[in-house]
Scaffold this motif. Structure first.
Motif, mmCIF file in Angstrom:
data_model
loop_
_atom_site.group_PDB
_atom_site.id
_atom_site.type_symbol
_atom_site.label_atom_id
_atom_site.label_comp_id
_atom_site.label_asym_id
_atom_site.label_seq_id
_atom_site.Cartn_x
_atom_site.Cartn_y
_atom_site.Cartn_z
ATOM 1 N N GLU A 103 0.953 -1.175 -0.132
ATOM 2 C CA GLU A 103 -0.192 -0.080 -0.010
ATOM 3 C C GLU A 103 0.906 1.301 0.186
ATOM 4 O OE1 GLU A 103 -2.507 -0.950 3.401
ATOM 5 O OE2 GLU A 103 -3.891 -1.877 2.095
ATOM 6 N N LEU A 104 2.049 1.464 0.640
ATOM 7 C CA LEU A 104 2.898 2.391 0.785
ATOM 8 C C LEU A 104 3.660 2.518 -0.601
ATOM 9 C CD1 LEU A 104 4.097 4.714 2.586
ATOM 10 C CD2 LEU A 104 5.899 2.991 2.801
ATOM 11 N N GLY A 105 3.788 1.514 -1.214
ATOM 12 C CA GLY A 105 4.507 1.575 -2.552
ATOM 13 C C GLY A 105 3.547 1.943 -3.687
ATOM 14 N N LEU A 106 2.094 1.798 -3.630
ATOM 15 C CA LEU A 106 1.169 1.991 -4.497
ATOM 16 C C LEU A 106 0.926 3.556 -4.183
ATOM 17 C CD1 LEU A 106 -1.421 -0.878 -4.281
ATOM 18 C CD2 LEU A 106 0.104 -0.022 -6.135
ATOM 19 N N GLU A 107 1.166 4.271 -2.928
ATOM 20 C CA GLU A 107 0.700 5.340 -2.575
ATOM 21 C C GLU A 107 1.974 6.616 -2.943
ATOM 22 O OE1 GLU A 107 0.446 7.708 1.588
ATOM 23 O OE2 GLU A 107 -0.867 6.133 1.435
ATOM 24 N N ASN A 108 3.293 5.930 -2.997
ATOM 25 C CA ASN A 108 4.263 6.942 -2.923
ATOM 26 C C ASN A 108 5.201 6.509 -4.305
ATOM 27 O OD1 ASN A 108 3.832 7.959 -0.579
ATOM 28 N ND2 ASN A 108 5.243 6.479 0.515
ATOM 29 N N GLY A 109 4.612 5.358 -5.032
ATOM 30 C CA GLY A 109 5.391 5.079 -6.185
ATOM 31 C C GLY A 109 6.531 4.050 -6.044
ATOM 32 N N ARG A 110 6.927 3.895 -4.842
ATOM 33 C CA ARG A 110 7.796 3.030 -4.562
ATOM 34 C C ARG A 110 7.911 2.741 -3.222
ATOM 35 N NH1 ARG A 110 13.199 1.346 -6.688
ATOM 36 N NH2 ARG A 110 14.482 1.094 -5.041
ATOM 37 N N ALA A 111 8.422 1.457 -2.630
ATOM 38 C CA ALA A 111 8.384 1.399 -1.302
ATOM 39 C C ALA A 111 9.689 0.492 -1.076
ATOM 40 C CB ALA A 111 7.371 0.624 -0.478
ATOM 41 N N GLU A 112 10.630 0.524 -0.091
ATOM 42 C CA GLU A 112 11.767 -0.233 -0.033
ATOM 43 C C GLU A 112 11.966 -0.586 1.427
ATOM 44 O OE1 GLU A 112 16.330 -0.166 -1.529
ATOM 45 O OE2 GLU A 112 15.234 1.592 -1.725
ATOM 46 N N ILE A 113 12.117 -1.945 1.866
ATOM 47 C CA ILE A 113 12.793 -2.280 2.978
ATOM 48 C C ILE A 113 14.398 -2.651 2.880
ATOM 49 C CG2 ILE A 113 12.543 -4.164 4.770
ATOM 50 C CD1 ILE A 113 9.699 -4.601 3.996
ATOM 51 N N HIS A 114 15.078 -2.061 3.696
ATOM 52 C CA HIS A 114 16.537 -2.173 3.399
ATOM 53 C C HIS A 114 16.829 -3.648 3.863
ATOM 54 C CE1 HIS A 114 17.693 1.511 1.755
ATOM 55 N NE2 HIS A 114 16.943 2.154 2.527
ATOM 56 N N PRO A 115 17.796 -4.490 3.492
ATOM 57 C CA PRO A 115 18.241 -5.702 4.325
ATOM 58 C C PRO A 115 17.870 -5.745 5.848
ATOM 59 C CG PRO A 115 19.717 -5.400 2.664
ATOM 60 C CD PRO A 115 18.896 -4.093 2.533
ATOM 61 N N SER A 116 17.074 -6.478 6.529
ATOM 62 C CA SER A 116 16.526 -6.649 7.666
ATOM 63 C C SER A 116 16.765 -8.116 7.627
ATOM 64 C CB SER A 116 15.251 -5.925 7.795
ATOM 65 O OG SER A 116 15.019 -4.687 7.471
ATOM 66 N N LYS A 117 16.780 -8.165 9.435
ATOM 67 C CA LYS A 117 16.614 -9.551 9.755
ATOM 68 C C LYS A 117 15.347 -10.124 10.279
ATOM 69 C CE LYS A 117 21.477 -8.910 11.338
ATOM 70 N NZ LYS A 117 22.378 -8.626 12.600
ATOM 71 N N TYR A 118 15.035 -11.261 9.727
ATOM 72 C CA TYR A 118 13.680 -12.027 10.250
ATOM 73 C C TYR A 118 14.118 -13.316 10.812
ATOM 74 C CZ TYR A 118 11.922 -8.534 6.953
ATOM 75 O OH TYR A 118 11.533 -7.176 6.489
ATOM 76 N N SER A 119 13.299 -13.590 12.055
ATOM 77 C CA SER A 119 13.491 -14.998 12.930
ATOM 78 C C SER A 119 12.961 -15.971 11.914
ATOM 79 C CB SER A 119 12.675 -14.678 13.854
ATOM 80 O OG SER A 119 13.277 -13.666 14.880
ATOM 81 N N VAL A 120 13.816 -17.086 11.756
ATOM 82 C CA VAL A 120 13.307 -18.402 11.188
ATOM 83 C C VAL A 120 12.665 -19.083 12.443
ATOM 84 C CG1 VAL A 120 14.093 -20.262 10.055
ATOM 85 C CG2 VAL A 120 15.135 -18.161 9.371
ATOM 86 N N VAL A 121 11.618 -19.846 12.193
ATOM 87 C CA VAL A 121 11.205 -20.611 13.200
ATOM 88 C C VAL A 121 10.965 -22.264 12.407
ATOM 89 C CG1 VAL A 121 9.927 -19.036 14.607
ATOM 90 C CG2 VAL A 121 8.778 -19.979 12.667
ATOM 91 N N GLY A 122 11.136 -23.167 13.286
ATOM 92 C CA GLY A 122 10.936 -24.463 13.062
ATOM 93 C C GLY A 122 9.450 -25.031 13.072
ATOM 94 N N SER A 123 9.273 -26.254 12.680
ATOM 95 C CA SER A 123 7.881 -26.672 12.757
ATOM 96 C C SER A 123 7.482 -26.942 14.173
ATOM 97 C CB SER A 123 7.815 -28.003 11.880
ATOM 98 O OG SER A 123 8.904 -28.924 12.555
ATOM 99 N N ASP A 124 8.237 -26.699 15.165
ATOM 100 C CA ASP A 124 7.737 -26.732 16.527
ATOM 101 C C ASP A 124 7.697 -25.238 16.926
ATOM 102 O OD1 ASP A 124 10.310 -25.934 16.679
ATOM 103 O OD2 ASP A 124 11.100 -27.402 18.297
ATOM 104 N N GLN A 125 7.656 -24.303 16.121
ATOM 105 C CA GLN A 125 7.487 -22.924 16.334
ATOM 106 C C GLN A 125 8.897 -22.165 17.298
ATOM 107 O OE1 GLN A 125 5.137 -20.994 14.596
ATOM 108 N NE2 GLN A 125 4.930 -22.768 13.829
ATOM 109 N N CYS A 126 9.755 -22.960 17.426
ATOM 110 C CA CYS A 126 10.887 -22.642 18.073
ATOM 111 C C CYS A 126 11.958 -21.831 17.248
ATOM 112 C CB CYS A 126 11.499 -23.717 18.846
ATOM 113 S SG CYS A 126 10.537 -24.231 20.275
#
Length: 150
Positions: A95-118
């Motif tokens: 939605e932000l990209g549609l409103e502003n003509g572009r949106a960017e998330i600089h490389p960020s860290k995201y948690s990886v969770v296993g099948s047990d949600q740990c």
């Protein structure tokens, strides 16, 4: 939308005998799937530095806007092992990209969770979204192609 798959850190090793993880990532967005190269011999700290492109349709019929990153361990003599996954929710970003003509998330860290949600590590990803209209305007410099000769 362009996804920049950078790296992983702290990935848990499910291998009891060979001590190494040869990881790759399956990137999934609304029925579109891309596969990264395999980071051979890089263990729990793989580096990919690869870019993938996905087509975005907005609005969608089901309202689901999420990028799934499934981390896998390539095995030569048996089926590949599931290491975990990260989910990135993109509705507000699009939605932000549609409103502003572009949106960017600089490389960020995201948690990886296993099948047990740990927690089982993290993945670093950057995302850029440019609506199709904005891309077309850039390509033509704001002018539409004309076949009229003057």
């Amino acid at each position: 939308m362009e996804v920049n798959l950078v790296s992983g850190r702290g990935l848990k090793n499910n291998e009891f005998w060979d001590g190494g993880i040869d990881s790759y990532v399956l990137l999934q967005y609304r029925g579109q799937e891309r596969k990264s190269s395999t980071a051979r011999g890089q263990g729990s700290k793989p580096e990919w530095n690869e870019k993938f492109t996905f087509k975005i349709e907005y609005p969608s019929t089901d309202g689901q806007y999420k990028l799934m990153l499934k981390l896998m361990d390539h095995d030569t003599f048996s089926s590949d092992d599931y290491l975990g996954e990260a989910t990135i929710y993109l509705k507000e970003f699009i939605e932000l990209g549609l409103e502003n003509g572009r949106a960017e998330i600089h490389p960020s860290k995201y948690s990886v969770v296993g099948s047990d949600q740990c927690y089982c590590g993290e993945i670093q990803v950057g995302i850029t979204f440019t609506p199709k209209e904005a891309i077309e305007e850039e390509e033509y410099g704001g002018w539409k192609d004309s076949s009229d000769d003057y």
